[in-house]
Enzyme design. Structure first.
Site, PDB file in Angstrom:
ATOM      1  N   ASP A  27       0.852  -1.189   0.000  1.00  6.06           N
ATOM      2  CA  ASP A  27       0.000   0.000   0.000  1.00  6.06           C
ATOM      3  C   ASP A  27       0.887   1.237   0.000  1.00  6.06           C
ATOM      4  OD1 ASP A  27      -2.168   1.670   0.117  1.00  6.06           O
ATOM      5  OD2 ASP A  27      -2.588   1.326   2.236  1.00  6.06           O
ATOM      6  N   ASP A 120      -3.024   2.183  -6.148  1.00  8.87           N
ATOM      7  CA  ASP A 120      -1.844   2.285  -5.291  1.00  8.87           C
ATOM      8  C   ASP A 120      -1.728   1.155  -4.268  1.00  8.87           C
ATOM      9  OD1 ASP A 120      -4.051   3.313  -3.832  1.00  8.87           O
ATOM     10  OD2 ASP A 120      -2.686   4.330  -2.466  1.00  8.87           O
ATOM     11  N   GLU A 121      -2.492   0.093  -4.419  1.00  5.83           N
ATOM     12  CA  GLU A 121      -2.348  -1.031  -3.491  1.00  5.83           C
ATOM     13  C   GLU A 121      -2.708  -2.334  -4.185  1.00  5.83           C
ATOM     14  OE1 GLU A 121      -5.056  -1.555  -0.196  1.00  5.83           O
ATOM     15  OE2 GLU A 121      -6.449  -0.108  -1.064  1.00  5.83           O
TER      16      GLU A 121
END
Length: 405
Positions: A27, A120-121
């Protein structure tokens, strides 16, 4: 686990299962804000909020802004009250997506089993990669976090465990730049000390239900029988029973399908008049249709989302006879739903989308009854060709042109 002899840090130095664990969750730390700080070093020591204008909400706040109480999804006016010196930056989703793809590519160099959750993760299954990387998953993951910060310029936090649930919990433990491990032997004691909101699916409303029953901590769930939890909470009771014990048998998949496609906008001023909402709805419908066509998918359920001036959400949906990727059908279906909501209520946000996604080959069969619908579909196809050749803004409908007046 032991502390560092030099500084006393509780961060992990040794773990008995460290080289046996292979499920990771990555993350990025305050991703949007981190990208903006990377691109403008003058912002490094300043509180940064990425979000809309005063009537919007916070997309991301850097950790300096979070010290002042700013949180994601907070109304912007409240965020600025909490942190009046914050630098507010309008989101640049194209840039964030580009950086996210760069990091995703780096993940895929580690393992083919990468399951994105957002730009983004992602989850990674590093099982069986030791021969490829000549290192166990823990070392591979540690090297990866350093490489991302060095080459991309944003920091990430990593969680490593034996299942997806605990890997994700672990990645949140020591943000930013965290690297946390939860082993199978310690899972029960680790979870017992945590609140029930740690469990996926336990939001504020359900947590209040559990608290009304006297249940606040996972330790209390661990003492209950599965049958009792299911009697009280149905299918969710089974999830509570299993996750409270660290049981999560879901695999990491690299082909999880997109579940919906949508577009929404927050207004600078509240809007109550139906005629003012219509062109906005049309513009959003065209954005959704464009994404569907580019992705080769179609949706069979149209979903209208609205948020009133006092932040109350309304969601309405209608299932179509067959899937669509046409802006005209999405708009007209959404318009029928909108007409039932515009009774003088002031709205601050409107969104339109589709769910129940299907392959585009099943979409929009010829309408043998409504010839006008067939003509509109042909006109839309012609406009799409012009947009592909000259750009998305090269041709507009009368509805969307009104939004630019």
């Amino acid at each position: 686990m032991r502390r560092c002899r030099a500084c006393g840090s509780p961060r992990l130095l040794y773990h008995s299962e460290l080289y046996d664990l292979s499920i990771a969750h990555i993350d990025c730390d305050a991703f949007y804000a981190s990208v903006e700080k990377r691109d403008n070093p003058e912002l490094a020591d300043k509180p940064v909020i990425v979000g809309g204008g005063k009537r919007g909400v916070v997309s991301t706040a850097c950790y300096i802004a979070r010290i002042h109480g700013v949180r994601s999804a907070m109304p912007m006016f409240k965020a600025l009250e909490a942190c009046p010196d914050a630098v507010v930056i309008k989101p640049d989703m194209e840039k964030y997506s580009r950086v996210g793809r760069e990091i995703r590519t780096m993940m895929q160099e580690l393992t083919p089993l990468v399951q994105p959750l957002s730009i983004d993760e992602a989850f990674l299954d590093l099982s069986g990669t030791e021969k490829l990387h000549h290192d166990p998953p823990a070392r591979v993951l540690a090297k990866f976090t350093g490489r991302v910060e060095k080459e991309v310029g944003v920091s990430v936090s990593a969680g490593l465990s034996y299942c997806k649930f605990l890997a994700k919990v672990a990645s949140d433990l020591q943000k930013p730049r965290g690297f946390s491990v939860v082993g199978e032997a310690e899972a029960l004691s680790f979870l017992a000390a945590r609140p029930v909101t740690t469990i996926w699916g336990v939001g504020k409303a359900f947590a209040a239900t559990l608290e009304a029953d006297g249940i606040r901590m996972i330790a209390q769930l661990q003492e209950m029988e599965e049958s009792e939890l299911m009697r009280r909470y149905g299918v969710m009771g089974q999830r509570l029973f299993r996750l409270a014990r660290g049981i999560d048998e879901r695999h990491v998949h690299n082909n999880d399908p997109v579940k919906s496609v949508s577009s929404e906008t927050t207004f600078f001023h509240d809007i109550s008049r139906h005629e003012d909402l219509v062109p906005i709805l049309r513009s959003l419908s065209e954005k959704v249709a464009w994404r569907l066509k580019k992705s080769g998918i179609a949706g069979q359920t149209v979903v209208l989302k609205m948020k009133t001036a006092d932040f109350k959400s309304r969601t309405r949906n209608r299932r179509l006879d067959d899937p669509t990727q046409l802006a005209d059908r999405i708009f007209r279906t959404g318009l029928a739903l909108l007409e039932k909501e515009t009774d003088g209520t002031k709205f601050r946000l409107i969104g339109i989308g589709v769910s129940d996604l299907r392959d585009a080959g099943l979409a929009d069969p010829p309408d043998l009854v409504d010839r006008q619908a067939t003509r509109r579909a042909a006109a839309e196809a012609a406009m799409d060709k012009l947009r592909d050749k000259f750009g998305k803004g090269s041709v507009e409908t009368g509805y969307t042109f009104r939004t630019r007046k």
